[in-house]
Design a protein around this motif. Structure first.
Motif, PDB file in Angstrom:
ATOM      1  N   ALA A 124       1.000  -1.162  -0.046  1.00 16.47           N
ATOM      2  CA  ALA A 124      -0.100  -0.136  -0.053  1.00 16.47           C
ATOM      3  C   ALA A 124       0.962   1.389   0.086  1.00 16.47           C
ATOM      4  CB  ALA A 124      -0.859   0.007   1.324  1.00 16.47           C
ATOM      5  N   HIS A 125       1.044   1.719  -1.340  1.00 13.05           N
ATOM      6  CA  HIS A 125       2.033   2.810  -1.381  1.00 13.05           C
ATOM      7  C   HIS A 125       1.218   4.199  -1.263  1.00 13.05           C
ATOM      8  CE1 HIS A 125       5.857   4.743  -3.063  1.00 13.05           C
ATOM      9  NE2 HIS A 125       4.803   5.837  -3.319  1.00 13.05           N
ATOM     10  N   GLU A 126       1.320   4.896  -0.237  1.00 10.09           N
ATOM     11  CA  GLU A 126       1.029   6.350   0.235  1.00 10.09           C
ATOM     12  C   GLU A 126      -0.839   6.308  -0.183  1.00 10.09           C
ATOM     13  OE1 GLU A 126       3.183   9.487  -1.525  1.00 10.09           O
ATOM     14  OE2 GLU A 126       5.102   8.444  -0.649  1.00 10.09           O
ATOM     15  N   PRO A 127      -1.339   5.446   0.778  1.00 15.03           N
ATOM     16  CA  PRO A 127      -2.690   5.411   0.612  1.00 15.03           C
ATOM     17  C   PRO A 127      -3.344   6.985   0.916  1.00 15.03           C
ATOM     18  CG  PRO A 127      -2.157   4.416   2.554  1.00 15.03           C
ATOM     19  CD  PRO A 127      -1.089   4.687   1.744  1.00 15.03           C
ATOM     20  N   VAL A 128      -4.253   7.358  -0.133  1.00 16.25           N
ATOM     21  CA  VAL A 128      -4.909   8.648   0.122  1.00 16.25           C
ATOM     22  C   VAL A 128      -6.410   8.304   0.970  1.00 16.25           C
ATOM     23  CG1 VAL A 128      -3.984   9.750  -1.570  1.00 16.25           C
ATOM     24  CG2 VAL A 128      -5.926   8.644  -2.253  1.00 16.25           C
ATOM     25  N   VAL A 223       1.456  -4.261   3.606  1.00 19.79           N
ATOM     26  CA  VAL A 223       2.724  -3.481   3.798  1.00 19.79           C
ATOM     27  C   VAL A 223       2.832  -2.174   3.326  1.00 19.79           C
ATOM     28  CG1 VAL A 223       5.290  -3.615   2.935  1.00 19.79           C
ATOM     29  CG2 VAL A 223       4.016  -5.726   2.864  1.00 19.79           C
ATOM     30  N   PRO A 224       2.749  -1.150   4.350  1.00 18.40           N
ATOM     31  CA  PRO A 224       2.955   0.326   4.139  1.00 18.40           C
ATOM     32  C   PRO A 224       4.014   0.865   3.543  1.00 18.40           C
ATOM     33  CG  PRO A 224       2.181  -0.294   6.310  1.00 18.40           C
ATOM     34  CD  PRO A 224       2.650  -1.456   5.760  1.00 18.40           C
ATOM     35  N   ALA A 225       3.952   1.804   2.510  1.00 18.25           N
ATOM     36  CA  ALA A 225       5.261   2.149   1.845  1.00 18.25           C
ATOM     37  C   ALA A 225       4.988   3.611   1.608  1.00 18.25           C
ATOM     38  CB  ALA A 225       5.351   1.243   0.561  1.00 18.25           C
ATOM     39  N   VAL A 226       6.248   4.278   1.671  1.00 15.82           N
ATOM     40  CA  VAL A 226       6.395   5.842   1.158  1.00 15.82           C
ATOM     41  C   VAL A 226       7.268   5.710   0.077  1.00 15.82           C
ATOM     42  CG1 VAL A 226       5.187   6.328   3.157  1.00 15.82           C
ATOM     43  CG2 VAL A 226       7.701   5.972   3.004  1.00 15.82           C
ATOM     44  N   GLY A 227       7.262   6.840  -0.634  1.00 13.06           N
ATOM     45  CA  GLY A 227       8.520   7.148  -1.427  1.00 13.06           C
ATOM     46  C   GLY A 227       9.573   8.204  -0.840  1.00 13.06           C
ATOM     47  N   GLN A 238       1.448  10.779   5.949  1.00 12.15           N
ATOM     48  CA  GLN A 238       0.760  10.532   7.080  1.00 12.15           C
ATOM     49  C   GLN A 238      -0.119   9.615   7.175  1.00 12.15           C
ATOM     50  OE1 GLN A 238      -1.098  14.453   7.700  1.00 12.15           O
ATOM     51  NE2 GLN A 238       0.801  15.321   8.296  1.00 12.15           N
ATOM     52  N   CYS A 239      -0.963   9.222   5.920  1.00  5.93           N
ATOM     53  CA  CYS A 239      -1.596   8.128   5.918  1.00  5.93           C
ATOM     54  C   CYS A 239      -1.010   6.707   6.091  1.00  5.93           C
ATOM     55  CB  CYS A 239      -2.557   8.032   4.610  1.00  5.93           C
ATOM     56  SG  CYS A 239      -3.767   9.590   4.751  1.00  5.93           S
ATOM     57  N   ALA A 240       0.273   6.676   5.357  1.00  7.09           N
ATOM     58  CA  ALA A 240       1.175   5.438   5.502  1.00  7.09           C
ATOM     59  C   ALA A 240       1.505   5.236   6.715  1.00  7.09           C
ATOM     60  CB  ALA A 240       2.171   5.789   4.407  1.00  7.09           C
ATOM     61  N   THR A 241       1.994   6.321   7.432  1.00 10.85           N
ATOM     62  CA  THR A 241       2.483   6.197   8.816  1.00 10.85           C
ATOM     63  C   THR A 241       1.459   5.558   9.629  1.00 10.85           C
ATOM     64  OG1 THR A 241       4.015   7.957   8.244  1.00 10.85           O
ATOM     65  CG2 THR A 241       3.482   7.311  10.562  1.00 10.85           C
ATOM     66  N   ALA A 242       0.202   6.133   9.438  1.00 15.71           N
ATOM     67  CA  ALA A 242      -1.069   5.901  10.363  1.00 15.71           C
ATOM     68  C   ALA A 242      -1.292   4.564  10.035  1.00 15.71           C
ATOM     69  CB  ALA A 242      -2.032   6.794   9.951  1.00 15.71           C
ATOM     70  N   LEU A 243      -1.307   3.945   8.775  1.00 12.06           N
ATOM     71  CA  LEU A 243      -1.494   2.483   8.366  1.00 12.06           C
ATOM     72  C   LEU A 243      -0.691   1.677   9.206  1.00 12.06           C
ATOM     73  CD1 LEU A 243      -3.076   0.317   6.743  1.00 12.06           C
ATOM     74  CD2 LEU A 243      -1.851   0.958   5.027  1.00 12.06           C
ATOM     75  N   ALA A 244       0.845   2.163   9.318  1.00 12.65           N
ATOM     76  CA  ALA A 244       1.755   1.089   9.826  1.00 12.65           C
ATOM     77  C   ALA A 244       1.639   1.134  11.385  1.00 12.65           C
ATOM     78  CB  ALA A 244       3.033   1.665   9.562  1.00 12.65           C
ATOM     79  N   GLY A 248       0.982  -2.182  13.345  1.00 15.88           N
ATOM     80  CA  GLY A 248       2.000  -2.682  14.129  1.00 15.88           C
ATOM     81  C   GLY A 248       3.054  -2.935  13.401  1.00 15.88           C
ATOM     82  N   THR A 249       3.243  -2.353  11.935  1.00 13.21           N
ATOM     83  CA  THR A 249       4.405  -3.014  11.098  1.00 13.21           C
ATOM     84  C   THR A 249       5.161  -1.681  10.995  1.00 13.21           C
ATOM     85  OG1 THR A 249       3.103  -2.361   9.308  1.00 13.21           O
ATOM     86  CG2 THR A 249       2.745  -4.418  10.052  1.00 13.21           C
ATOM     87  N   GLY A 250       6.244  -1.903  10.153  1.00 16.99           N
ATOM     88  CA  GLY A 250       7.191  -1.024   9.791  1.00 16.99           C
ATOM     89  C   GLY A 250       6.747  -0.332   8.415  1.00 16.99           C
ATOM     90  N   ILE A 251       7.506   0.426   7.679  1.00 15.00           N
ATOM     91  CA  ILE A 251       7.190   1.293   6.621  1.00 15.00           C
ATOM     92  C   ILE A 251       8.307   1.050   5.572  1.00 15.00           C
ATOM     93  CG2 ILE A 251       6.676   3.352   5.378  1.00 15.00           C
ATOM     94  CD1 ILE A 251       5.617   4.516   7.742  1.00 15.00           C
ATOM     95  N   ARG A 252       7.970   0.473   4.461  1.00 17.52           N
ATOM     96  CA  ARG A 252       8.923   0.455   3.240  1.00 17.52           C
ATOM     97  C   ARG A 252       9.126   1.559   2.540  1.00 17.52           C
ATOM     98  NH1 ARG A 252      11.820  -4.451   1.739  1.00 17.52           N
ATOM     99  NH2 ARG A 252      10.963  -6.361   2.799  1.00 17.52           N
ATOM    100  N   THR A 253      10.214   2.050   2.055  1.00 17.47           N
ATOM    101  CA  THR A 253      10.785   2.970   1.539  1.00 17.47           C
ATOM    102  C   THR A 253      11.193   2.725   0.119  1.00 17.47           C
ATOM    103  OG1 THR A 253      11.521   4.335   3.479  1.00 17.47           O
ATOM    104  CG2 THR A 253      12.066   5.325   1.430  1.00 17.47           C
ATOM    105  N   PHE A 254      10.254   3.472  -0.737  1.00 17.11           N
ATOM    106  CA  PHE A 254      10.333   2.996  -2.337  1.00 17.11           C
ATOM    107  C   PHE A 254      11.267   4.261  -3.155  1.00 17.11           C
ATOM    108  CE2 PHE A 254       8.004  -0.414  -1.456  1.00 17.11           C
ATOM    109  CZ  PHE A 254       7.982  -1.268  -2.376  1.00 17.11           C
ATOM    110  N   PRO A 255      11.772   3.979  -4.097  1.00 15.84           N
ATOM    111  CA  PRO A 255      12.427   5.021  -4.945  1.00 15.84           C
ATOM    112  C   PRO A 255      11.526   6.086  -5.238  1.00 15.84           C
ATOM    113  CG  PRO A 255      13.415   2.868  -5.632  1.00 15.84           C
ATOM    114  CD  PRO A 255      11.951   2.771  -4.712  1.00 15.84           C
TER     115      PRO A 255
END
Length: 286
Positions: A124-128, A223-227, A238-244, A248-255
């Motif tokens: 889930a990359h940066e869900p709005v 899997v929450p993810a951000v750019g 903020q939405c990706a952070t709130a989802l994580a 109770g999971t970490g956040i993946r960082t994508f290019p």
């Protein structure tokens, strides 16, 4: 890299007909695009995945070749998820992998809540998804989206683009793309898709019915993810952070940033493979 064969087809669903595209071999990977993205918006990304996955992309209802039987209606995000439910049921009887970007990520969250048996892993990359946020932040960002619709109605896309970029943390002054990548033109089809996206999908986000509590009970691995280029202060991050935090999971960082899958397709594909884990074919080869 030799291109994998591409298959296109249509699927009747309640109230509409969906256009979709399949390319590659291996486990099914559905990509639900962001914004005005249709089945062809990921043409730079898919070739870097098609050697290990059968990649499924589609035109969301209201965009390009996927039209509702009754024009001009706003399709809710829950209804978009039901479209994906029917699409997956038509092409596979196995749980699929899924990358959801922005609006596509929220569709994925609805699917994980309503049909978890169909999706084994959702990136889930940066869900709005304002409903993931505390009440005050949710109200602020819903008003922001409604305001963007008014900017578009009065000033068109030229006026709306800078405000949309600000909300999503996109730096329009930086042309940060991979070498040798030719950006897709903003042609008539994309302009029409932007019109539907702003007029209708913004409303669907504001009036969404996602219940965050359901996401804590799903069997789908989310899997929450951000750019990497998306500021931590903006709505989508903020939405990706709130989802994580919810899961109770970490956040993946994508290019790249919010649209890293289109600006950095090669590096994004590598990060996606790592986030998804080894496919059966990869495990056999290891």
């Amino acid at each position: 890299m030799s291109p994998a064969a591409i298959t296109t087809a249509t699927l009747p669903v309640p109230g509409a007909t969906l256009h979709y595209r399949l390319q590659g071999n291996g486990p099914l990977l559905l990509i639900a695009q962001s914004g005005e993205g249709d089945a062809d918006r990921t043409v730079d990304l898919v070739p870097h995945l098609a050697d290990e996955y059968t990649v499924l992309t589609y035109d969301r209802r209201g965009l390009s070749r996927s039209r509702s039987e009754e024009a001009g209606l706003t399709t809710s995000l829950a209804e978009h998820a039901e479209d994906v439910h029917h699409l997956l049921a038509a092409v596979t009887d196995e749980p699929a992998l899924m990358l959801g970007c922005s609006l596509g990520a929220v569709i994925g969250l609805h699917l994980a809540a309503r049909h978890p048996e169909q999706v084994s892993t959702l990136i889930a990359h940066e869900p709005v998804a304002p409903r993931l946020l505390p009440a005050a932040a949710r109200a602020h960002h819903e008003a922001e989206l409604a305001g963007l619709q008014e900017v578009y109605r009065t000033g068109g896309l030229a006026a709306a683009f800078p405000e949309m970029a600000r909300v999503l943390g996109i730096d329009l002054s930086r042309q940060d793309v991979e070498p040798d990548l030719t950006p897709q033109p903003l042609d008539e089809r994309r302009l029409a898709n932007f019109d539907y996206f702003i007029r209708h999908d913004f409303s669907a986000i504001v009036h969404d019915t996602l219940d965050p509590a359901e996401l804590t009970r799903t069997t789908t691995r989310i899997v929450p993810a951000v750019g990497a280029a998306t500021p931590s202060t903006v709505f989508d991050h903020q939405c990706a952070t709130a989802l994580a935090e919810l899961l109770g999971t970490g956040i993946r960082t994508f290019p790249g940033g919010h649209n890293g899958n289109t600006t950095h397709p090669k590096a994004y594909a590598a990060a996606l493979r790592a986030a998804l884990g080894k496919s059966p074919r990869q495990a056999e080869a290891a």
